[in-house]
Motif scaffolding. Structure first.
Motif, short mmCIF file in Angstrom:
data_model
loop_
_atom_site.label_atom_id
_atom_site.label_comp_id
_atom_site.label_asym_id
_atom_site.label_seq_id
_atom_site.Cartn_x
_atom_site.Cartn_y
_atom_site.Cartn_z
N LEU A 20 0.82 -1.21 0.00
CA LEU A 20 0.00 0.00 0.00
C LEU A 20 0.86 1.26 0.00
CD1 LEU A 20 -2.88 -0.74 2.52
CD2 LEU A 20 -2.99 -0.65 0.05
N PHE A 21 2.06 1.12 0.55
CA PHE A 21 2.93 2.30 0.61
C PHE A 21 3.84 2.38 -0.61
CE2 PHE A 21 1.41 1.66 4.83
CZ PHE A 21 1.11 2.95 5.22
N ILE A 22 3.87 1.30 -1.40
CA ILE A 22 4.64 1.34 -2.66
C ILE A 22 3.77 2.00 -3.73
CG2 ILE A 22 5.69 -0.06 -4.45
CD1 ILE A 22 6.31 -2.14 -2.29
N VAL A 23 2.48 1.64 -3.70
CA VAL A 23 1.56 2.16 -4.72
C VAL A 23 1.52 3.68 -4.64
CG1 VAL A 23 -0.86 2.27 -5.38
CG2 VAL A 23 0.15 0.10 -4.71
N TYR A 71 -3.92 2.12 -7.29
CA TYR A 71 -4.99 1.95 -6.30
C TYR A 71 -6.16 1.17 -6.87
CZ TYR A 71 -2.62 4.89 -2.98
OH TYR A 71 -1.72 5.38 -2.10
N VAL A 72 -6.42 1.41 -8.17
CA VAL A 72 -7.50 0.64 -8.81
C VAL A 72 -7.16 -0.85 -8.75
CG1 VAL A 72 -8.67 0.17 -10.99
CG2 VAL A 72 -8.24 2.54 -10.29
N VAL A 73 -5.92 -1.18 -9.05
CA VAL A 73 -5.51 -2.59 -9.04
C VAL A 73 -5.65 -3.17 -7.62
CG1 VAL A 73 -3.53 -4.14 -9.28
CG2 VAL A 73 -3.94 -2.36 -10.98
N VAL A 74 -5.14 -2.42 -6.62
CA VAL A 74 -5.17 -2.93 -5.24
C VAL A 74 -6.62 -3.13 -4.80
CG1 VAL A 74 -4.61 -2.41 -2.85
CG2 VAL A 74 -2.99 -1.85 -4.65
N ALA A 113 -9.32 -3.54 -6.58
CA ALA A 113 -9.97 -4.64 -7.31
C ALA A 113 -9.55 -5.98 -6.71
CB ALA A 113 -9.60 -4.57 -8.79
N LEU A 114 -8.25 -6.14 -6.44
CA LEU A 114 -7.77 -7.39 -5.88
C LEU A 114 -8.35 -7.64 -4.49
CD1 LEU A 114 -4.09 -7.60 -7.04
CD2 LEU A 114 -5.85 -9.35 -7.29
N LEU A 115 -8.38 -6.58 -3.67
CA LEU A 115 -8.94 -6.73 -2.33
C LEU A 115 -10.40 -7.14 -2.42
CD1 LEU A 115 -8.38 -6.44 0.69
CD2 LEU A 115 -9.16 -4.08 0.55
N GLY A 116 -11.12 -6.52 -3.38
CA GLY A 116 -12.53 -6.87 -3.59
C GLY A 116 -12.67 -8.34 -3.92
N VAL A 150 3.32 -12.43 -7.41
CA VAL A 150 2.92 -11.82 -8.68
C VAL A 150 2.35 -10.43 -8.42
CG1 VAL A 150 1.32 -11.98 -10.64
CG2 VAL A 150 2.51 -14.03 -9.82
N TYR A 151 1.49 -10.37 -7.39
CA TYR A 151 0.85 -9.10 -7.03
C TYR A 151 1.90 -8.04 -6.71
CZ TYR A 151 -1.20 -5.81 -3.65
OH TYR A 151 -1.56 -4.70 -2.95
N LEU A 152 2.91 -8.44 -5.92
CA LEU A 152 3.96 -7.49 -5.54
C LEU A 152 4.71 -6.99 -6.78
CD1 LEU A 152 5.47 -8.84 -2.22
CD2 LEU A 152 4.21 -6.71 -2.59
N CYS A 153 4.96 -7.93 -7.72
CA CYS A 153 5.66 -7.55 -8.95
C CYS A 153 4.86 -6.48 -9.70
CB CYS A 153 5.86 -8.76 -9.86
SG CYS A 153 7.09 -9.87 -9.18
N ILE A 154 3.54 -6.71 -9.78
CA ILE A 154 2.69 -5.75 -10.50
C ILE A 154 2.76 -4.38 -9.84
CG2 ILE A 154 0.30 -5.16 -11.11
CD1 ILE A 154 -0.24 -8.17 -11.31
#
Lengths: 274, 285
Positions: free
Chosen positions: A36-39, A45-48, A50-53, A255-259
């Motif tokens: 969250l602090f890298i984004v 934020y849209v990606v994060v 969506a994934l959390l959803g 994978v998520y972290l890479c994105i």
């Protein structure tokens, strides 16, 4: 009234998220918070979100529960927003009134911090909602184990947490009972000024402390009677074992972290994405 | 002062996964001066019922009338309702908090806004009623024995001079002597001051010995009511609800089965003694 408090509440359900190994969930949650602090971009934020959803959907925990967890920290979120809104220096002034100034940068920061906080709280409460307190403390104990070499009492910390969590509902019940008993003797907790209100807590707090100490003593006695003597040579009834789904979750997190990191680097070059 | 309960229903945690109907359309009347026993299996709704009587919890639907007036009509009067209807919870000694026994008992009357003289008078009279001697008045309540603590806590309720006294299992966890002392104090209160008493109890012996009327709670409903004699005549129904008749009545049922000419409606030890002496005389003659 007192039952509304939902610290570390567990929501029982059958879902892939519930079945995950507690250790994996703790590490993944930790990495998620770091992410969250890298984004730094709207796209990120849209990606994060969506994934959390998706994860919330997979966990089968009703969104209602997530929102309830947010209510208690609403003040902190609002406070952060206001501070960021007025305190951020910037060039694009949107509105001024006497000494108050709102800049475009301030507005952007305020929204960004709020989104970060909400994602942080929802993400971490998802972990407590899908993991029983026992699994959680077992997981923490395991993860703290390497620190034992430098003298961190991992087992004792985990045991203390287990006991503390176990007693939250008991003490809430007890408080409820004592409050009712004092009300029956005409005690009044709602009216009066600050000092009177504080004083009216004494008839609740004294019996509550006494009963907490009594319970602690009884529990210690019961544990000793069953030969509890700490960590050494203790075996577990439920041994934690990593399974296929746990490795899958780990790979997905990687994978998520890479994105997320990729998006951050890309944003450095492609400023139009902000 | 009479208490009337009309169609009282209470649901805990409505609208959540933990929803539970604790009381289901209960209608009862408790006339002034009666000694009522409230019996029922654990979870039958006894405690929920008595907590409604002095407005500690509010009904989901239905009403509680005190001398014809709904106790929740005027929130400002709730305190007065709680003074008139004294409620001693289960294990009341866990509510003690003051430095001395005297101060703890004075907590209720002080909250009721009585004058210092009135407070002093009611505290002393309450402590005497429960049979505590003067030497403990200035002691810390936490130094006392379990039975003494219980009596201090009950005195704390009595000191408000209630017109109705509700006791939720006042003898739970006490030794036989402590139990007898507390029951004796309650009995005297009822007889001398004529106050209405509602006694929640698991002991059929105590209920049979003391009360005028029994109310049996079962699954949130008032399943039966009547005099002890009427209620204990329905042993089978009571047993289905997880309750029982007083132990002596089983002795007499067995005697009858073995062909002795004894009455089967014997519920207290006193009655049993009389009946057995009569039987022995008959057998000798």
């Amino acid at each position: 009234m007192i039952r509304d408090i939902t610290i570390g509440q567990y929501y029982p359900a059958e879902s892939p998220i519930h079945r995950l190994d507690a250790r994996v969930k703790i590490v993944v949650t930790f990495l998620y918070i770091v992410s969250l602090f890298i984004v730094d971009t709207i796209m990120g934020y849209v990606v994060v979100t969506a994934l959390l959803g998706l994860v919330i959907h997979a966990s089968k925990v009703p969104v209602k529960f997530m929102v309830r967890g947010l209510k208690s920290i609403m003040i902190i979120i609002l406070f952060t927003a206001v501070i960021n809104l007025f305190m951020t220096q910037g060039e694009h002034i949107l509105w001024t009134w006497k000494f108050l100034t709102i800049t475009a940068e301030g507005l952007y920061m305020a929204v960004k911090m709020c989104v970060r906080l909400v994602l942080l709280i929802v993400g971490s409460s998802l972990m407590t909602l899908t993991t029983t307190p026992i699994q959680l403390t077992d997981g923490i104990e395991y993860l703290l184990r390497p620190l034992k070499k430098i003298g961190v009492p991992a087992h004792e910390i985990a045991m203390m947490m287990t006991i503390a969590l176990r007693f939250i509902p008991t003490l809430l019940d007890e408080t409820d009972k004592i409050m009712k008993a004092q009300q029956a003797r005409g005690a009044d907790f709602d009216t009066g000024n600050m000092i009177q209100k504080a004083k009216s807590l004494i008839p609740i707090l004294v019996p509550l402390f006494i009963s907490a100490f009594r319970r602690a003593e009884e529990l210690a006695m019961a544990m000793e009677a069953r030969c509890y003597h700490g960590d050494e040579n203790r075996t577990r009834m439920n041994v934690m074992r990593m399974q296929g789904r746990d490795y899958q979750a780990a790979v997905m997190t990687a994978v998520y972290l890479c994105i997320v990191v990729g998006l951050r680097i890309a944003a450095g070059h492609l400023t139009f994405m902000i | 002062m009479s208490i009337k309960i009309n169609h009282l229903t209470h649901i805990y945690n409505p609208g959540t996964a933990f929803e539970k109907k604790a009381l289901d359309d209960v209608s009862l009347e408790i006339p002034k001066g009666q000694f009522v026993g409230l019996i029922g299996h654990t979870g039958s709704g006894k405690s929920t019922l008595i907590q409604h009587l002095n407005g500690i919890i509010s009904p989901t639907s239905g009403e509680i009338l005190l001398d014809g007036e709904n106790i929740h009509k005027d929130k400002a009067k709730l305190k007065e309702v709680r003074r008139r209807i004294g409620l001693a919870f289960q294990y009341p000694e866990y509510q003690l908090f003051e430095m001395t026994v005297y101060k703890d008992v004075a907590f209720g009357p002080t909250n009721m806004g009585l004058s210092p003289e009135e407070i002093h008078e009611s505290v002393l009279s309450a402590l005497q009623t429960v049979g505590l001697s003067e030497e403990v008045y200035e002691k810390s309540p936490f130094e006392l024995s379990g039975g003494q603590k219980r009596r201090v806590a009950i005195a704390g309720v009595l000191a408000m001079n209630p017109e109705v006294l509700i006791l939720d299992e006042p003898t739970a966890g006490l030794d036989p002597r402590g139990r007898d002392e507390i029951l004796q104090a309650i009995k005297e209160l009822h007889e001398k001051r004529g106050i209405t008493v509602v006694l929640v109890s698991h002991s059929m012996e105590d209920v049979a010995k003391l009360v005028d009327r029994i109310i049996v709670m079962h699954r949130g409903k008032a399943a039966m009511e009547g005099t002890p004699r009427e209620i204990f005549a329905h042993v089978e129904e009571l047993e289905k609800m997880g309750l029982a008749a007083p132990q002596v009545s089983y002795v007499f049922a067995e005697l009858k089965k073995r062909g002795y000419d004894v009455p089967t409606d014997v519920y207290t030890v006193e009655e049993a003694k009389e009946a057995l002496l009569k039987l022995i005389k008959q057998v000798k003659a």
